[in-house]
Scaffold this motif. Structure first.
Motif, PDB file in Angstrom:
ATOM      1  N   LEU A 157      -0.463 -73.706 -16.913  1.00 34.59           N
ATOM      2  CA  LEU A 157      -0.088 -72.512 -17.652  1.00 34.59           C
ATOM      3  C   LEU A 157       1.344 -72.089 -17.369  1.00 34.59           C
ATOM      4  CD1 LEU A 157      -3.362 -70.561 -17.009  1.00 34.59           C
ATOM      5  CD2 LEU A 157      -2.668 -71.621 -19.137  1.00 34.59           C
ATOM      6  N   ALA A 162       1.526 -69.560 -26.415  1.00 36.29           N
ATOM      7  CA  ALA A 162       0.193 -69.730 -26.990  1.00 36.29           C
ATOM      8  C   ALA A 162      -0.342 -71.164 -26.932  1.00 36.29           C
ATOM      9  CB  ALA A 162       0.182 -69.197 -28.418  1.00 36.29           C
ATOM     10  N   VAL A 165      -1.353 -72.032 -23.351  1.00 35.81           N
ATOM     11  CA  VAL A 165      -2.545 -71.322 -22.888  1.00 35.81           C
ATOM     12  C   VAL A 165      -3.792 -71.921 -23.527  1.00 35.81           C
ATOM     13  CG1 VAL A 165      -3.744 -69.115 -22.964  1.00 35.81           C
ATOM     14  CG2 VAL A 165      -1.348 -69.196 -22.336  1.00 35.81           C
ATOM     15  N   LYS A 166      -3.677 -72.296 -24.793  1.00 36.16           N
ATOM     16  CA  LYS A 166      -4.827 -72.892 -25.477  1.00 36.16           C
ATOM     17  C   LYS A 166      -5.213 -74.206 -24.826  1.00 36.16           C
ATOM     18  CE  LYS A 166      -5.270 -75.275 -29.425  1.00 36.16           C
ATOM     19  NZ  LYS A 166      -4.717 -75.706 -30.705  1.00 36.16           N
ATOM     20  N   LEU A 169      -6.732 -73.528 -21.491  1.00 31.38           N
ATOM     21  CA  LEU A 169      -8.110 -73.045 -21.594  1.00 31.38           C
ATOM     22  C   LEU A 169      -9.081 -74.220 -21.699  1.00 31.38           C
ATOM     23  CD1 LEU A 169      -9.401 -70.128 -22.029  1.00 31.38           C
ATOM     24  CD2 LEU A 169      -9.659 -70.846 -24.381  1.00 31.38           C
ATOM     25  N   HIS A 170      -8.744 -75.176 -22.550  1.00 33.20           N
ATOM     26  CA  HIS A 170      -9.606 -76.363 -22.697  1.00 33.20           C
ATOM     27  C   HIS A 170      -9.676 -77.132 -21.383  1.00 33.20           C
ATOM     28  CE1 HIS A 170      -8.787 -76.493 -27.318  1.00 33.20           C
ATOM     29  NE2 HIS A 170      -9.340 -75.379 -26.910  1.00 33.20           N
ATOM     30  N   ILE A 172      -9.218 -76.085 -18.335  1.00 30.60           N
ATOM     31  CA  ILE A 172     -10.000 -75.403 -17.306  1.00 30.60           C
ATOM     32  C   ILE A 172     -11.488 -75.514 -17.604  1.00 30.60           C
ATOM     33  CG2 ILE A 172     -10.448 -73.193 -16.190  1.00 30.60           C
ATOM     34  CD1 ILE A 172      -7.575 -72.434 -16.714  1.00 30.60           C
TER      35      ILE A 172
ATOM     36  N   THR B  25     -14.698 -67.838 -26.704  1.00 30.25           N
ATOM     37  CA  THR B  25     -14.342 -68.058 -25.299  1.00 30.25           C
ATOM     38  C   THR B  25     -15.296 -67.344 -24.345  1.00 30.25           C
ATOM     39  OG1 THR B  25     -12.746 -66.299 -25.616  1.00 30.25           O
ATOM     40  CG2 THR B  25     -11.907 -68.529 -25.582  1.00 30.25           C
ATOM     41  N   VAL B  28     -18.348 -69.289 -23.789  1.00 32.17           N
ATOM     42  CA  VAL B  28     -18.091 -70.428 -22.896  1.00 32.17           C
ATOM     43  C   VAL B  28     -18.098 -69.965 -21.447  1.00 32.17           C
ATOM     44  CG1 VAL B  28     -16.411 -72.181 -22.254  1.00 32.17           C
ATOM     45  CG2 VAL B  28     -16.787 -71.663 -24.644  1.00 32.17           C
ATOM     46  N   LEU B  90     -10.844 -66.880 -12.487  1.00 32.13           N
ATOM     47  CA  LEU B  90      -9.589 -67.430 -13.001  1.00 32.13           C
ATOM     48  C   LEU B  90      -9.704 -67.737 -14.497  1.00 32.13           C
ATOM     49  CD1 LEU B  90      -7.457 -69.819 -10.986  1.00 32.13           C
ATOM     50  CD2 LEU B  90      -7.689 -70.279 -13.386  1.00 32.13           C
ATOM     51  N   PHE B  91     -10.866 -68.275 -14.863  1.00 37.92           N
ATOM     52  CA  PHE B  91     -11.089 -68.609 -16.273  1.00 37.92           C
ATOM     53  C   PHE B  91     -11.075 -67.336 -17.116  1.00 37.92           C
ATOM     54  CE2 PHE B  91     -13.766 -69.874 -19.903  1.00 37.92           C
ATOM     55  CZ  PHE B  91     -13.054 -70.977 -20.313  1.00 37.92           C
ATOM     56  N   VAL B  94      -7.522 -66.371 -17.807  1.00 35.52           N
ATOM     57  CA  VAL B  94      -6.926 -67.221 -18.841  1.00 35.52           C
ATOM     58  C   VAL B  94      -7.475 -66.859 -20.213  1.00 35.52           C
ATOM     59  CG1 VAL B  94      -6.589 -69.585 -19.604  1.00 35.52           C
ATOM     60  CG2 VAL B  94      -6.569 -69.050 -17.185  1.00 35.52           C
ATOM     61  N   VAL B  97      -5.725 -63.823 -21.416  1.00 37.78           N
ATOM     62  CA  VAL B  97      -4.364 -64.167 -21.845  1.00 37.78           C
ATOM     63  C   VAL B  97      -4.402 -64.835 -23.213  1.00 37.78           C
ATOM     64  CG1 VAL B  97      -2.365 -65.596 -21.352  1.00 37.78           C
ATOM     65  CG2 VAL B  97      -3.489 -64.378 -19.497  1.00 37.78           C
ATOM     66  N   ALA B  98      -5.333 -65.760 -23.377  1.00 39.19           N
ATOM     67  CA  ALA B  98      -5.435 -66.464 -24.662  1.00 39.19           C
ATOM     68  C   ALA B  98      -5.778 -65.481 -25.770  1.00 39.19           C
ATOM     69  CB  ALA B  98      -6.495 -67.556 -24.573  1.00 39.19           C
ATOM     70  N   LEU B 101      -2.614 -63.589 -26.605  1.00 37.87           N
ATOM     71  CA  LEU B 101      -1.551 -64.361 -27.265  1.00 37.87           C
ATOM     72  C   LEU B 101      -1.925 -64.752 -28.686  1.00 37.87           C
ATOM     73  CD1 LEU B 101      -0.274 -66.695 -24.424  1.00 37.87           C
ATOM     74  CD2 LEU B 101       1.009 -64.929 -25.592  1.00 37.87           C
ATOM     75  N   THR B 102      -3.203 -65.095 -28.884  1.00 39.33           N
ATOM     76  CA  THR B 102      -3.572 -65.593 -30.208  1.00 39.33           C
ATOM     77  C   THR B 102      -4.248 -64.531 -31.061  1.00 39.33           C
ATOM     78  OG1 THR B 102      -5.701 -66.377 -29.393  1.00 39.33           O
ATOM     79  CG2 THR B 102      -3.878 -67.939 -29.311  1.00 39.33           C
ATOM     80  N   VAL B 107     -12.131 -70.578 -29.326  1.00 39.63           N
ATOM     81  CA  VAL B 107     -11.609 -71.447 -28.274  1.00 39.63           C
ATOM     82  C   VAL B 107     -10.368 -72.205 -28.726  1.00 39.63           C
ATOM     83  CG1 VAL B 107     -13.672 -71.796 -26.895  1.00 39.63           C
ATOM     84  CG2 VAL B 107     -13.313 -73.184 -28.929  1.00 39.63           C
ATOM     85  N   ASP B 108     -10.199 -72.387 -30.040  1.00 41.41           N
ATOM     86  CA  ASP B 108      -9.014 -73.095 -30.517  1.00 41.41           C
ATOM     87  C   ASP B 108      -7.890 -72.136 -30.876  1.00 41.41           C
ATOM     88  OD1 ASP B 108      -9.893 -75.614 -30.163  1.00 41.41           O
ATOM     89  OD2 ASP B 108     -10.839 -75.757 -32.135  1.00 41.41           O
ATOM     90  N   ARG B 110      -7.789 -70.127 -33.264  1.00 41.47           N
ATOM     91  CA  ARG B 110      -7.795 -69.744 -34.680  1.00 41.47           C
ATOM     92  C   ARG B 110      -9.156 -70.069 -35.278  1.00 41.47           C
ATOM     93  NH1 ARG B 110      -5.150 -74.784 -34.596  1.00 41.47           N
ATOM     94  NH2 ARG B 110      -6.452 -76.291 -35.655  1.00 41.47           N
TER      95      ARG B 110
END
Lengths: 569, 112
Positions: A157, A162, A165-166, A169-170, A172, B25, B28, B90-91, B94, B97-98, B101-102, B107-108, B110
């Protein structure tokens, strides 16, 4: 001497840990102090790793390998946790600190300021790597895996944004799921075999009763899946290209050692636990490993040829290198393994240098130019054919571009396995060993009894090595032509001296390995032999007595004397 | 007891895996947590199920496994709990944050 070395075995773990602690205490600022600290610490780790390597290689030929065992907490082997230094682990230690050092040096020029705690995370990653290479215990291996993964989550990271981070995420999520598999596998093995110590496990597998054996093999298979996720075997490697291509370049360069951790564990555990001596479990799962490795190479090659940008190409090279290694390990003979070890070193250094090099090359190019590379070829069949009669003199290539070009060519030669660099030597060693009658032990094992001939497996492996080399060459040449031979409409990248140093040193290291191929190949051969004849390792670990606490042992005094009558725990 | 334990491990692991394969997310994250509970119970059960047996040596009781339960899986489970807890935290960071940001919790990043 032995005592000295035994205590030194824990230094590659403690040193980065202490350094990371100091760095965290220093706070977010004072990046330069932390950079110097980090480089010094990694250099010291490298020095320690080299001295451990020299020690492990000090045993005369024919003798069982010199191994040094450190008893953490001073409990004897099957009960306590051990750290073991032998040829393989010390070799991996040296490789890890080399790659980390290169990434670190490179990051100082600019990338380490893209986020927080870069140097501390790198030190923790180094600690996790060293621990994973040194430990002789399955659960301890899990702990060190988590340490290095936790640090790698932070590093993936690094720089944020973006897409990163994406991908992070995968990365992790996949690794957390793999960690669950790791735990299931390790506990199944404990439930069936009653031990977590690798050496003890190797000693117990041949005498397991049949019902326990089934459970143990199931555990080993689940554990294997966890390692293959890290190593990036085909159906399990979908996370790899994005995570590696999107990580900042020095991080990606350091990560080239990460897939090798999975490969290392398989190289360590599989021949030891499921080697020739494993009774009914001998060569368990070898066909899966072999077919998986070959499919991984195929996937990597297809991905490489289809890649539109350079970082992704480098990521697919990582996959190809993993696949080649897995298939070569599965061949199960010490000759092929020796070549594979050589290939491991060479491909790790080359990929690492390539990731760094790409960053410099990209700097001078128009954003999005890569995407056009393949699209051009696909669409412009009639060719864009500029009338280039305009400049009959030709263009002078700037010095920076020349150096970058030579570096690129060297990486391509290394990755494709063409002469004169180490990639060729490694592939040649593997191919040579496959031609020998016992070249592919798996095939020999299957025909059991009849004289082993060059089977279909051998031929498939050879074809795989050659075709993958050819494909890498094609892809690299195409990218190289597009990057270096187009008219210079883009500016020449500004490259700082500090950024060239790690790349050039990595490539020079490869060149040195080529010149010194004889001694290096002998070392790899000895390593491969000790991997495939693990008695020395097993006995070495299990026979180390604990030291009496009330009698402080001084350097040079024989450590074995006071521990004959052992207190049972 | 074995059946209850096996069923609960199975239920936890099954729902965990199903949730991991979902597209949000947060699902998950919960899936990974459930999976880790299943794994912890599984590690625990690998020491064989015993009732009324301490994992620590006691005075006056013979030093054989007949009188004790296996202490190793319990130690392993402690370590595993701590590590998975930290990793889940930690996950979660993240994930947030994801999300920031998005502006999306797919999970993708979008909707597809």
């Amino acid at each position: 001497m032995t005592l000295n070395m035994n205590s030194l075995a824990i230094a590659p773990i403690l040193l980065p840990l202490a350094t990371a602690a100091i760095m965290v205490a220093l706070g977010e600022r004072r990046r330069n102090i932390k950079a110097v600290l980090g480089v010094v610490s990694t250099m010291m780790t490298l020095g320690i790793a080299v001295s451990l390597l020299l020690f492990a290689d000090s045993a005369p030929a024919g003798e069982p390998a010199a191994i040094s065992v450190y008893l953490v907490g001073n409990w004897a082997a099957p009960y306590g946790i051990v750290l073991v230094v032998d040829r393989l682990s010390s070799l991996m230690l040296v490789l890890a600190s080399t790659v980390v050092l290169a990434g670190q040096l490179y990051s100082i020029a600019r990338w380490h300021s893209a986020g927080m705690f870069f140097h501390a995370l790198v030190q923790l990653l180094l600690m996790g790597l060293n621990g994973a290479f040194l430990t002789g215990d399955l659960f301890n291996l899990f702990v060190f895996f988590e340490v290095l993964l936790a640090a790698s989550y932070g590093l993936v990271l690094h720089g944020s944004g973006a897409p990163r981070v994406k991908a992070g995420l995968h990365y992790i999520a996949v690794n957390l799921a793999a960690s669950s598999l790791f735990l299931i596998g390790a506990s199944l093995i404990y439930g069936a075999a009653g031990t977590l110590n690798m050496a003890d496990l190797a000693a117990r597998v041949p005498i397991l009763p049949d019902d326990e054996r089934m459970l143990m093999e199931a555990g080993a298979a689940i554990l294997g899946v966890a390692f293959l996720v890290k190593a990036g075997m085909w159906p399990l490697c979908f996370w790899l290209p994005s995570a590696y291509a999107l990580a900042v370049p020095p991080v990606a360069a350091i990560f080239s050692i990460m897939t090798k951790v999975g490969v290392y564990v398989i190289l360590r555990l599989w021949p030891m636990v499921f080697g020739v001596d494993a009774g009914a479990s001998a060569f368990f799962g070898s066909n899966w490993l072999l077919v998986g490795g070959i499919l991984t190479v195929a996937f990597g090659v297809i991905g490489l040829l289809a890649s539109q940008d350079l970082p992704r190409m480098a990521a697919y090279n990582v996959i190809i290198s993993s696949g080649t290694l897995l298939a070569a390990i599965a061949a199960g003979s010490s000759g092929v393994t020796a070549g594979a070890l050589f290939y491991l070193i060479s491909s790790t250094l080359a990929v690492s240098a390539f990731f760094l090099l790409i960053d410099l090359i990209e700097r001078g190019r128009i954003p999005g130019a890569d995407v056009l590379v393949v699209t051009f070829e696909a669409l412009s069949e009639e060719d864009e054919e500029e009338p280039d009669a305009a400049d009959p003199v030709g263009i002078a290539i700037p010095a920076t571009m020349a150096i970058l070009g030579i570096g690129f060519a060297a990486c391509a030669l290394l990755l494709a396995g063409l002469p004169p660099l180490t990639g060729f030597v490694a592939k040649f060693l593997m191919l040579h060993a496959m031609f020998l009658p016992d070249g592919v032990a798996v095939g020999a094992h299957e025909v059991n009894g009849t004289t082993p001939t060059l089977g279909a497996l051998s031929w498939t492996l050879m074809a795989m090595l050659l075709i993958s080399g050819f494909a890498v060459m094609v892809a690299m040449a195409r990218a190289g032509v597009r990057v270096f031979w187009v008219p210079m409409e883009s500016t020449v990248p500004k490259v700082r001296f500090l950024e060239m140093v790690p790349i050039v040193s990595l490539l020079l290291l490869c060149a040195t390995l080529t010149v010194q191929a004889g001694p290096v190949a002998r070392f790899m051969d000895a390593t491969a032999k000790s991997i495939h004849a693990p008695e020395g390792y097993v006995r070495g670990v299990l026979d180390v007595p604990r030291k009496r606490p009330e009698q402080p042992v001084i350097d040079g005094q024989p450590a074995t004397a006071p521990a004959t009558q052992e207190v049972s725990p | 007891m074995e059946i209850i334990l096996a069923l609960s491990i199975g239920a936890l692991a099954g729902s965990g895996i199903w949730l991991i394969l979902r597209s949000r997310t947060y699902q998950v994250l919960i899936g990974l947590s459930l999976l880790s509970y299943a794994v912890n119970l599984f590690i625990f059960s690998m020491g064989r199920l015993r009732t009324d047996a301490p994992p620590i040596l006691e005075k006056g009781v013979p030093n054989t496994l007949a009188h004790y339960t296996d202490p190793v899986p319990q130690a392993l489970v402690l370590t595993a709990i701590v590590i998975t807890f930290a990793m889940t935290a930690l996950f979660l960071v993240v994930l947030l944050v994801a999300r920031g940001l998005t502006r999306n919790d797919h999970v993708d990043g979008r909707e597809s």
